[in-house]
Design a protein around this motif. Structure first.
Motif, PDB file in Angstrom:
ATOM      1  N   PRO A  41       0.831  -1.207   0.000  1.00 56.90           N
ATOM      2  CA  PRO A  41       0.000   0.000   0.000  1.00 56.90           C
ATOM      3  C   PRO A  41       0.866   1.259   0.000  1.00 56.90           C
ATOM      4  O   PRO A  41       2.009   1.266   0.457  1.00 56.90           O
ATOM      5  CB  PRO A  41      -0.797  -0.102   1.290  1.00 56.90           C
ATOM      6  N   ASP A  42       0.296   2.325  -0.531  1.00 55.52           N
ATOM      7  CA  ASP A  42       1.029   3.589  -0.634  1.00 55.52           C
ATOM      8  C   ASP A  42       1.462   4.122   0.737  1.00 55.52           C
ATOM      9  O   ASP A  42       2.560   4.658   0.868  1.00 55.52           O
ATOM     10  CB  ASP A  42       0.189   4.653  -1.343  1.00 55.52           C
ATOM     11  N   TRP A  43       0.623   3.974   1.763  1.00 58.23           N
ATOM     12  CA  TRP A  43       0.981   4.499   3.080  1.00 58.23           C
ATOM     13  C   TRP A  43       2.198   3.771   3.643  1.00 58.23           C
ATOM     14  O   TRP A  43       3.028   4.380   4.298  1.00 58.23           O
ATOM     15  CB  TRP A  43      -0.195   4.413   4.053  1.00 58.23           C
ATOM     16  N   LEU A  44       2.321   2.463   3.362  1.00 56.42           N
ATOM     17  CA  LEU A  44       3.475   1.718   3.847  1.00 56.42           C
ATOM     18  C   LEU A  44       4.741   2.114   3.095  1.00 56.42           C
ATOM     19  O   LEU A  44       5.805   2.288   3.690  1.00 56.42           O
ATOM     20  CB  LEU A  44       3.222   0.217   3.712  1.00 56.42           C
ATOM     21  N   LEU A  45       4.645   2.267   1.789  1.00 57.70           N
ATOM     22  CA  LEU A  45       5.802   2.701   0.996  1.00 57.70           C
ATOM     23  C   LEU A  45       6.277   4.083   1.419  1.00 57.70           C
ATOM     24  O   LEU A  45       7.475   4.362   1.449  1.00 57.70           O
ATOM     25  CB  LEU A  45       5.457   2.690  -0.485  1.00 57.70           C
ATOM     26  N   ARG A  46       5.332   4.966   1.756  1.00 54.67           N
ATOM     27  CA  ARG A  46       5.687   6.309   2.197  1.00 54.67           C
ATOM     28  C   ARG A  46       6.477   6.252   3.510  1.00 54.67           C
ATOM     29  O   ARG A  46       7.463   6.961   3.689  1.00 54.67           O
ATOM     30  CB  ARG A  46       4.421   7.150   2.360  1.00 54.67           C
ATOM     31  N   HIS A  47       6.069   5.380   4.427  1.00 50.96           N
ATOM     32  CA  HIS A  47       6.780   5.256   5.701  1.00 50.96           C
ATOM     33  C   HIS A  47       8.122   4.548   5.540  1.00 50.96           C
ATOM     34  O   HIS A  47       9.089   4.901   6.208  1.00 50.96           O
ATOM     35  CB  HIS A  47       5.925   4.517   6.725  1.00 50.96           C
ATOM     36  N   LEU A  48       8.199   3.567   4.676  1.00 50.41           N
ATOM     37  CA  LEU A  48       9.454   2.851   4.459  1.00 50.41           C
ATOM     38  C   LEU A  48      10.511   3.748   3.819  1.00 50.41           C
ATOM     39  O   LEU A  48      11.706   3.499   3.964  1.00 50.41           O
ATOM     40  CB  LEU A  48       9.217   1.613   3.593  1.00 50.41           C
ATOM     41  N   ARG A  49      10.095   4.769   3.129  1.00 51.79           N
ATOM     42  CA  ARG A  49      11.033   5.695   2.501  1.00 51.79           C
ATOM     43  C   ARG A  49      11.900   6.407   3.546  1.00 51.79           C
ATOM     44  O   ARG A  49      13.039   6.780   3.276  1.00 51.79           O
ATOM     45  CB  ARG A  49      10.244   6.725   1.685  1.00 51.79           C
ATOM     46  N   TYR A  50      11.389   6.590   4.747  1.00 55.23           N
ATOM     47  CA  TYR A  50      12.122   7.313   5.784  1.00 55.23           C
ATOM     48  C   TYR A  50      12.944   6.398   6.692  1.00 55.23           C
ATOM     49  O   TYR A  50      13.606   6.882   7.606  1.00 55.23           O
ATOM     50  CB  TYR A  50      11.151   8.141   6.628  1.00 55.23           C
ATOM     51  N   THR A  51      12.920   5.110   6.455  1.00 52.83           N
ATOM     52  CA  THR A  51      13.651   4.177   7.304  1.00 52.83           C
ATOM     53  C   THR A  51      15.153   4.425   7.237  1.00 52.83           C
ATOM     54  O   THR A  51      15.829   4.490   8.264  1.00 52.83           O
ATOM     55  CB  THR A  51      13.338   2.731   6.899  1.00 52.83           C
ATOM     56  N   ALA A  52      15.697   4.566   6.050  1.00 50.11           N
ATOM     57  CA  ALA A  52      17.136   4.775   5.900  1.00 50.11           C
ATOM     58  C   ALA A  52      17.576   6.098   6.530  1.00 50.11           C
ATOM     59  O   ALA A  52      18.665   6.193   7.101  1.00 50.11           O
ATOM     60  CB  ALA A  52      17.516   4.742   4.430  1.00 50.11           C
ATOM     61  N   VAL A  53      16.728   7.109   6.449  1.00 50.83           N
ATOM     62  CA  VAL A  53      17.059   8.409   7.024  1.00 50.83           C
ATOM     63  C   VAL A  53      17.080   8.341   8.550  1.00 50.83           C
ATOM     64  O   VAL A  53      17.844   9.055   9.198  1.00 50.83           O
ATOM     65  CB  VAL A  53      16.038   9.463   6.539  1.00 50.83           C
TER      66      VAL A  53
END
Length: 113
Positions: A41-53
């Protein structure tokens, strides 16, 4: 080394190793085996984008706030190096420039103080 020297008996040691192996496999299997062929889902992809940061600050913050080198006391060179790193990163938007500026500040202040 004998079990008396390590403080672990072999059964406990191998139980912990097997448990960690099973947990590691299960964690990977959830993402690769169960979810790997489905769109996320888009909401999960949006949150996973900030994991590395979030990983780098999570690794560095304890070293700035409770440095082992000073016995856990707040240290001026490490605090100023962290502030310089954040400032250079915000101004230049360049990770390498921020890292090198922070490292130069840390080692310079440790040398001077």
């Amino acid at each position: 080394m004998t079990p008396e020297q390590t403080g672990f008996d072999p059964v406990t040691l191998w139980t912990v190793i097997a448990g960690l192996a099973a947990g590691s496999f299960a964690l990977r299997f959830v993402f690769i085996g169960l979810v790997g062929d489905r769109p996320m889902p888009d909401w999960l992809l949006r949150h996973l984008r900030y994991t590395a940061v979030a990983i780098l600050p999570a690794l560095v913050t304890p070293l700035v706030v409770w440095p082992k080198a000073t016995g856990g006391a707040l240290d001026l060179p490490r605090l100023l190096a962290a502030l310089v790193t954040v400032g250079v990163g915000l101004v230049t938007k360049n990770v390498l420039a921020a890292i090198f500026a922070g490292a130069a500040t840390l080692y310079g202040l440790l040398y001077l103080l």
